[in-house]
Scaffold this active site. Structure first.
Site, mmCIF file in Angstrom:
data_model
loop_
_atom_site.group_PDB
_atom_site.id
_atom_site.type_symbol
_atom_site.label_atom_id
_atom_site.label_comp_id
_atom_site.label_asym_id
_atom_site.label_seq_id
_atom_site.Cartn_x
_atom_site.Cartn_y
_atom_site.Cartn_z
ATOM 1 N N GLN A 147 2.281 -6.254 -2.834
ATOM 2 C CA GLN A 147 2.576 -6.216 -1.402
ATOM 3 C C GLN A 147 3.888 -5.449 -1.147
ATOM 4 O O GLN A 147 4.213 -4.572 -1.929
ATOM 5 C CB GLN A 147 2.645 -7.624 -0.788
ATOM 6 C CG GLN A 147 1.306 -8.349 -0.731
ATOM 7 C CD GLN A 147 0.948 -9.086 -2.006
ATOM 8 O OE1 GLN A 147 1.777 -9.769 -2.582
ATOM 9 N NE2 GLN A 147 -0.271 -8.948 -2.456
ATOM 10 N N ASP B 113 0.809 -1.226 0.000
ATOM 11 C CA ASP B 113 0.000 0.000 0.000
ATOM 12 C C ASP B 113 0.843 1.278 0.000
ATOM 13 O O ASP B 113 0.444 2.293 0.563
ATOM 14 C CB ASP B 113 -0.985 0.024 1.188
ATOM 15 C CG ASP B 113 -1.772 -1.259 1.290
ATOM 16 O OD1 ASP B 113 -2.279 -1.694 0.246
ATOM 17 O OD2 ASP B 113 -1.867 -1.831 2.387
ATOM 18 N N ALA C 264 -3.590 -8.288 -3.695
ATOM 19 C CA ALA C 264 -3.086 -6.942 -3.969
ATOM 20 C C ALA C 264 -4.231 -6.028 -4.397
ATOM 21 O O ALA C 264 -5.264 -6.496 -4.867
ATOM 22 C CB ALA C 264 -2.047 -7.011 -5.085
ATOM 23 N N GLY C 265 -4.014 -4.743 -4.231
ATOM 24 C CA GLY C 265 -5.014 -3.780 -4.685
ATOM 25 C C GLY C 265 -4.296 -2.522 -5.131
ATOM 26 O O GLY C 265 -3.660 -1.863 -4.328
ATOM 27 N N HIS C 266 -4.323 -2.240 -6.422
ATOM 28 C CA HIS C 266 -3.638 -1.060 -6.941
ATOM 29 C C HIS C 266 -4.657 -0.055 -7.467
ATOM 30 O O HIS C 266 -5.473 -0.389 -8.309
ATOM 31 C CB HIS C 266 -2.675 -1.461 -8.066
ATOM 32 C CG HIS C 266 -1.475 -2.222 -7.571
ATOM 33 N ND1 HIS C 266 -0.580 -2.833 -8.405
ATOM 34 C CD2 HIS C 266 -1.031 -2.448 -6.325
ATOM 35 C CE1 HIS C 266 0.367 -3.407 -7.683
ATOM 36 N NE2 HIS C 266 0.111 -3.201 -6.416
ATOM 37 N N THR C 267 -4.591 1.159 -6.938
ATOM 38 C CA THR C 267 -5.504 2.205 -7.402
ATOM 39 C C THR C 267 -4.802 3.055 -8.447
ATOM 40 O O THR C 267 -3.702 3.537 -8.207
ATOM 41 C CB THR C 267 -5.941 3.097 -6.225
ATOM 42 O OG1 THR C 267 -6.461 2.250 -5.209
ATOM 43 C CG2 THR C 267 -6.995 4.112 -6.637
ATOM 44 N N GLY D 249 0.316 13.537 -4.556
ATOM 45 C CA GLY D 249 -1.116 13.369 -4.803
ATOM 46 C C GLY D 249 -1.308 12.137 -5.659
ATOM 47 O O GLY D 249 -0.355 11.628 -6.244
ATOM 48 N N LYS E 39 2.225 1.905 -5.129
ATOM 49 C CA LYS E 39 2.914 1.309 -6.282
ATOM 50 C C LYS E 39 2.089 1.421 -7.565
ATOM 51 O O LYS E 39 2.638 1.539 -8.642
ATOM 52 C CB LYS E 39 3.210 -0.181 -6.032
ATOM 53 C CG LYS E 39 4.226 -0.429 -4.947
ATOM 54 C CD LYS E 39 4.519 -1.910 -4.811
ATOM 55 C CE LYS E 39 3.334 -2.711 -4.322
ATOM 56 N NZ LYS E 39 2.833 -2.391 -2.982
HETATM 57 P P1 IMP Z 1 -2.581 -12.910 2.446
HETATM 58 O O1 IMP Z 1 -1.608 -12.404 1.415
HETATM 59 O O2 IMP Z 1 -4.014 -12.690 2.073
HETATM 60 O O3 IMP Z 1 -2.284 -14.310 2.873
HETATM 61 O O4 IMP Z 1 -2.384 -12.025 3.782
HETATM 62 C C1 IMP Z 1 -1.197 -12.066 4.553
HETATM 63 C C2 IMP Z 1 -0.856 -10.681 5.097
HETATM 64 O O5 IMP Z 1 -0.448 -9.855 4.028
HETATM 65 C C3 IMP Z 1 -2.027 -9.978 5.773
HETATM 66 O O6 IMP Z 1 -1.518 -9.199 6.854
HETATM 67 C C4 IMP Z 1 -2.557 -9.056 4.690
HETATM 68 O O7 IMP Z 1 -3.224 -7.937 5.220
HETATM 69 C C5 IMP Z 1 -1.258 -8.672 4.014
HETATM 70 N N1 IMP Z 1 -1.430 -8.298 2.609
HETATM 71 C C6 IMP Z 1 -1.633 -9.113 1.557
HETATM 72 N N2 IMP Z 1 -1.712 -8.413 0.420
HETATM 73 C C7 IMP Z 1 -1.542 -7.131 0.736
HETATM 74 C C8 IMP Z 1 -1.481 -5.907 -0.027
HETATM 75 O O8 IMP Z 1 -1.586 -5.896 -1.262
HETATM 76 N N3 IMP Z 1 -1.288 -4.767 0.697
HETATM 77 C C9 IMP Z 1 -1.114 -4.781 2.043
HETATM 78 N N4 IMP Z 1 -1.149 -5.873 2.785
HETATM 79 C C10 IMP Z 1 -1.363 -7.048 2.149
#
Ligand code: IMP
Length: 454
Positions: free
Chosen positions: A245, A36, A62-65, A440, A39
């Protein structure tokens, strides 16, 4: 020392720049904290310079905005290159793919009139199935008070299957794998009984049907992506590896066991995309101006109570994938040093600096006080980390500077003096220049200092 005095040759990780400021043959963007870091925006910004954008690990945890011309996209599995016409977006062999979720994500792209022609999927990538998600939730329940706080997207169980040699790979969609389906289903149903997380609703027939559907939907995008990427490099194309991540969630080097199940460090790019280490060029580390973390596990600079809540609200720190509020705290350079060293980070993309506008005082952690000693390197033992108190260096804050787009146009030297002092301290401490300064979420809210350094 001024940042300008750092040149490509006197850095911790020296590199050679080509005409457009990129060390050929490829660039990588790695999250230098717990994910977060922004990226998505940085990848999108740099993707203009690349022909192919590649994901090498993780999945739709993952989550990319990405914001393009006031349109906001939230991508989980698709590499952000899919939003740029004429580029290839590659899902490498190290990714675990939920094809069911991917279909939804693809719709988000086609609904805006964009094409998916540039998509390529590795025939060696592993599949995330419905039972992986259920097992993810079940394992968390079984852990009782010691949860990891996973995203429950089935990522851990899918990588477990990969390591246990039970996983399904994309190439299996094109073969008769009925025996393997029967074995896995039996095995997973027994496990789910143990975890008491409900029944796995699927049958051998329903899985076989899904595989057929996925073969039809995804077949045309599937290929040997290692061959594709290496041939592209041979042809002088520029690749951009988009990390998911962050380093502190790496299975080997992160805050184990509070990590994800893949290698999020630069090494994961090679195994996860089938390219050799000498083909990775310049590594960018994406570093947020403060620290956030989702899920459980230690975070030495965490701010509790109203201070943490204030930063969370100011930074809009809510997970793209789960919507969970992120834990917030001051910037931790012990963490950043860990990431720079492990990944050979040659350039920093400093993000969300504008979130710190208006603070009177800002802290940066430069060491951990543990059992009477000051540690400069992130310890392996979490019990040691839990005894650590941050050693802070205090900085004077800076005022709001108005619209970020205009501030970006005015350039680096016009940023508030105390903000520049903050940036230059980070550069000096890590011996890595901050070449991209993000103030920003939009592309136009970026100060690009690379030209100055050529
Ligand atoms: P998992 O990847 O769903 O197994 O989660 C394992 C840990 O990684 C947890 O603490 C999640 O919150 C964290 N995590 C997984 N993917 C992300 C991401 O893209 N951003 C931030 N934290 C992540």
């Amino acid at each position: 020392m001024h940042a300008e005095r750092l040149t490509p040759t006197n850095l911790k990780y020296p590199y050679v720049l080509n005409r457009i400021g990129v060390q050929l043959p490829s660039i990588a963007i790695i999250g230098a904290q717990w994910g977060d870091e922004g990226k998505g925006k940085i990848t999108d910004y740099l993707s203009e310079e690349a022909d192919i954008i590649v994901r090498s690990q993780g999945g739709n945890n993952a989550g990319h905005t990405i914001i393009i011309d006031n349109e906001t996209f939230k991508l989980h599995l698709l590499p952000s290159g899919i939003l740029r016409e004429g580029k290839l977006a590659v899902i490498g062999n190290g990714v675990v793919m939920s094809m069911a979720d991917m279909i939804e994500e693809m719709k988000q792209i086609t609904d805006t009139g964009r094409s998916l022609d540039g998509l390529r999927i590795s025939d060696r990538a592993h599949l995330v199935l419905g039972y992986h998600k259920r097992l993810d939730g079940g394992e968390e329940i079984y852990r009782g008070s010691k949860t990891i706080g996973t995203t429950k997207k089935g990522i851990g169980p899918a990588y477990q299957d990969k390591a246990a040699r039970n996983g399904f790979r994309v190439c299996d969609l094109f073969d008769d794998v009925s025996e393997k389906i029967a074995f896995n289903l039996r095995f997973k149903k027994d496990l789910l009984k143990l975890f008491q997380n409900g029944e796995c609703g699927c049958t051998e027939e329903s899985i076989a049907e899904k595989f057929k559907l996925w073969k039809d939907v995804f077949g045309k995008y599937v290929c040997d992506t290692s061959v594709l990427l290496n041939e592209a490099l041979d042809d002088g194309k520029t690749l951009l590896f988009e990390g998911a991540q962050g380093v502190m969630l790496d299975i080997d080097h992160g805050t184990y066991p509070y990590v994800t199940s893949s290698n999020t460090t630069a090494g994961g790019i090679c195994t996860g995309s089938g390219i050799a280490p000498n083909r990775i060029g310049k590594v960018y580390g994406c570093l947020k101006a403060y620290t956030t973390r989702v899920g459980d596990g230690p975070m030495v600079t965490e701010l509790h109570g109203t201070e943490g809540k204030y930063l969370m609200e100011k930074g809009g720190e809510y997970g793209v994938t789960t919507g969970r509020g992120r834990r917030c705290g001051w910037l931790d350079l012990v963490v950043a040093e860990h990431s720079v060293r492990l990944c050979g980070i040659a350039s920093l993309a400093l993000t969300k600096l504008d979130v710190l506008n208006g603070y009177r005082k800002i802290n940066v952690c430069v060491g951990y006080e543990i059992d009477g000693r000051t540690e400069k390197h992130f310890p392996a033992s979490l019990s040691k980390v839990s005894r650590a108190s941050p050693v802070y260096k205090e900085f004077d804050g800076w005022d709001e500077f108005g619209p970020s787009e205009e501030a970006a146009k005015r350039g680096y030297d016009a940023l508030p003096k105390n903000m520049r002092a903050y940036i230059e301290f980070i550069e000096k401490y890590l011996k890595v220049p901050a070449e991209l300064i993000s103030i920003g979420p939009k592309r136009s809210e970026t100060i690009d200092k690379r030209a100055e350094r050529m």
